[in-house]
Design a protein around this motif. Structure first.
Motif, PDB file in Angstrom:
ATOM      1  N   SER A  33      -9.664   4.901  15.561  1.00 39.60           N
ATOM      2  CA  SER A  33     -10.107   3.512  15.481  1.00 39.60           C
ATOM      3  C   SER A  33     -10.861   3.239  14.181  1.00 39.60           C
ATOM      4  CB  SER A  33     -11.004   3.177  16.678  1.00 39.60           C
ATOM      5  OG  SER A  33     -12.156   3.998  16.658  1.00 39.60           O
ATOM      6  N   ASN A  34     -10.892   4.213  13.292  1.00 40.92           N
ATOM      7  CA  ASN A  34     -11.619   4.073  12.029  1.00 40.92           C
ATOM      8  C   ASN A  34     -10.692   3.571  10.920  1.00 40.92           C
ATOM      9  OD1 ASN A  34     -14.049   5.205  13.084  1.00 40.92           O
ATOM     10  ND2 ASN A  34     -13.114   7.217  12.910  1.00 40.92           N
ATOM     11  N   LYS A  35     -11.066   2.462  10.311  1.00 39.81           N
ATOM     12  CA  LYS A  35     -10.274   1.892   9.223  1.00 39.81           C
ATOM     13  C   LYS A  35     -10.594   2.640   7.932  1.00 39.81           C
ATOM     14  CE  LYS A  35      -9.265  -2.487   6.968  1.00 39.81           C
ATOM     15  NZ  LYS A  35      -9.592  -3.905   6.908  1.00 39.81           N
ATOM     16  N   LEU A  36      -9.547   3.041   7.210  1.00 38.14           N
ATOM     17  CA  LEU A  36      -9.732   3.749   5.953  1.00 38.14           C
ATOM     18  C   LEU A  36      -9.998   2.750   4.827  1.00 38.14           C
ATOM     19  CD1 LEU A  36      -6.862   6.370   6.202  1.00 38.14           C
ATOM     20  CD2 LEU A  36      -9.276   6.683   6.704  1.00 38.14           C
ATOM     21  N   PRO A  37     -10.946   3.033   3.954  1.00 30.88           N
ATOM     22  CA  PRO A  37     -11.243   2.103   2.861  1.00 30.88           C
ATOM     23  C   PRO A  37     -10.115   2.081   1.835  1.00 30.88           C
ATOM     24  CG  PRO A  37     -12.545   4.094   2.634  1.00 30.88           C
ATOM     25  CD  PRO A  37     -11.832   4.193   3.944  1.00 30.88           C
ATOM     26  N   LYS A  38      -9.994   0.950   1.140  1.00 29.39           N
ATOM     27  CA  LYS A  38      -8.997   0.795   0.077  1.00 29.39           C
ATOM     28  C   LYS A  38      -9.674   1.026  -1.270  1.00 29.39           C
ATOM     29  CE  LYS A  38      -6.428  -2.506   2.741  1.00 29.39           C
ATOM     30  NZ  LYS A  38      -6.524  -3.852   3.207  1.00 29.39           N
ATOM     31  N   ILE A  39      -8.957   1.681  -2.185  1.00 35.39           N
ATOM     32  CA  ILE A  39      -9.481   1.939  -3.518  1.00 35.39           C
ATOM     33  C   ILE A  39      -8.505   1.395  -4.556  1.00 35.39           C
ATOM     34  CG2 ILE A  39     -10.867   3.931  -2.862  1.00 35.39           C
ATOM     35  CD1 ILE A  39      -8.605   5.721  -3.865  1.00 35.39           C
ATOM     36  N   ASP A  40      -8.996   1.150  -5.775  1.00 32.25           N
ATOM     37  CA  ASP A  40      -8.157   0.625  -6.849  1.00 32.25           C
ATOM     38  C   ASP A  40      -7.578   1.727  -7.720  1.00 32.25           C
ATOM     39  OD1 ASP A  40      -8.626  -1.981  -6.070  1.00 32.25           O
ATOM     40  OD2 ASP A  40     -10.400  -2.143  -7.347  1.00 32.25           O
ATOM     41  N   ASN A  41      -8.278   2.870  -7.798  1.00 32.92           N
ATOM     42  CA  ASN A  41      -7.767   3.981  -8.587  1.00 32.92           C
ATOM     43  C   ASN A  41      -8.159   5.291  -7.930  1.00 32.92           C
ATOM     44  OD1 ASN A  41     -10.485   4.426  -9.326  1.00 32.92           O
ATOM     45  ND2 ASN A  41     -10.257   3.043 -11.034  1.00 32.92           N
ATOM     46  N   TYR A  42      -7.417   6.346  -8.285  1.00 33.34           N
ATOM     47  CA  TYR A  42      -7.608   7.650  -7.662  1.00 33.34           C
ATOM     48  C   TYR A  42      -7.309   8.725  -8.696  1.00 33.34           C
ATOM     49  CZ  TYR A  42      -6.937  11.543  -4.427  1.00 33.34           C
ATOM     50  OH  TYR A  42      -7.028  12.750  -3.782  1.00 33.34           O
ATOM     51  N   THR A  43      -8.099   9.775  -8.711  1.00 30.46           N
ATOM     52  CA  THR A  43      -7.860  10.881  -9.629  1.00 30.46           C
ATOM     53  C   THR A  43      -7.402  12.086  -8.822  1.00 30.46           C
ATOM     54  OG1 THR A  43      -9.564  10.067 -11.104  1.00 30.46           O
ATOM     55  CG2 THR A  43      -8.885  12.347 -11.397  1.00 30.46           C
ATOM     56  N   TYR A  44      -6.215  12.592  -9.159  1.00 29.61           N
ATOM     57  CA  TYR A  44      -5.635  13.747  -8.482  1.00 29.61           C
ATOM     58  C   TYR A  44      -5.356  14.819  -9.514  1.00 29.61           C
ATOM     59  CZ  TYR A  44      -2.497  16.574  -5.648  1.00 29.61           C
ATOM     60  OH  TYR A  44      -1.909  17.614  -4.978  1.00 29.61           O
ATOM     61  N   LEU A  45      -5.986  15.964  -9.351  1.00 27.89           N
ATOM     62  CA  LEU A  45      -5.853  17.080 -10.281  1.00 27.89           C
ATOM     63  C   LEU A  45      -6.139  16.652 -11.720  1.00 27.89           C
ATOM     64  CD1 LEU A  45      -2.675  18.861  -8.871  1.00 27.89           C
ATOM     65  CD2 LEU A  45      -5.068  19.489  -8.509  1.00 27.89           C
ATOM     66  N   GLY A  46      -7.135  15.791 -11.876  1.00 25.81           N
ATOM     67  CA  GLY A  46      -7.551  15.342 -13.195  1.00 25.81           C
ATOM     68  C   GLY A  46      -6.724  14.218 -13.787  1.00 25.81           C
ATOM     69  N   ILE A  47      -5.721  13.747 -13.064  1.00 25.47           N
ATOM     70  CA  ILE A  47      -4.866  12.672 -13.566  1.00 25.47           C
ATOM     71  C   ILE A  47      -5.207  11.385 -12.821  1.00 25.47           C
ATOM     72  CG2 ILE A  47      -2.500  11.853 -13.870  1.00 25.47           C
ATOM     73  CD1 ILE A  47      -1.657  14.803 -13.863  1.00 25.47           C
TER      74      ILE A  47
END
Length: 78
Positions: A33-47
């Motif tokens: 029942s927990n809503k996940l927050p939305k993000i505008d950018n994400y860094t994955y493995l430094g990218i």
């Protein structure tokens, strides 16, 4: 098994020429029942990634890292 909800987020990927239709809302995602927050950018493995998957965040990060390294290099030469 439990999830660390505070470590989870969602990133909605859109095309570069995406135009929001009238009354458009990004989809919402839930764990239980927990809503996940939305993000505008994400860094994955430094990218870094943004919602359009453009190369601008990657370019700006590489340029800023290069400027820092060049400044350190030239300080030692002078």
């Amino acid at each position: 098994m439990t999830f660390g909800i505070n470590k989870c987020a969602t990133l909605v990927v859109k095309t570069i020429n995406f135009v929001n239709p009238i009354n458009y809302k990004d989809p919402s995602f839930f764990i239980g029942s927990n809503k996940l927050p939305k993000i505008d950018n994400y860094t994955y493995l430094g990218i870094p990634f943004d919602e359009s998957l453009s190369l601008k965040p990657i370019q700006s990060k590489l340029i800023s890292n290069l400027n820092v390294k060049l400044n350190l290099y030239f300080r030692f030469l002078i």
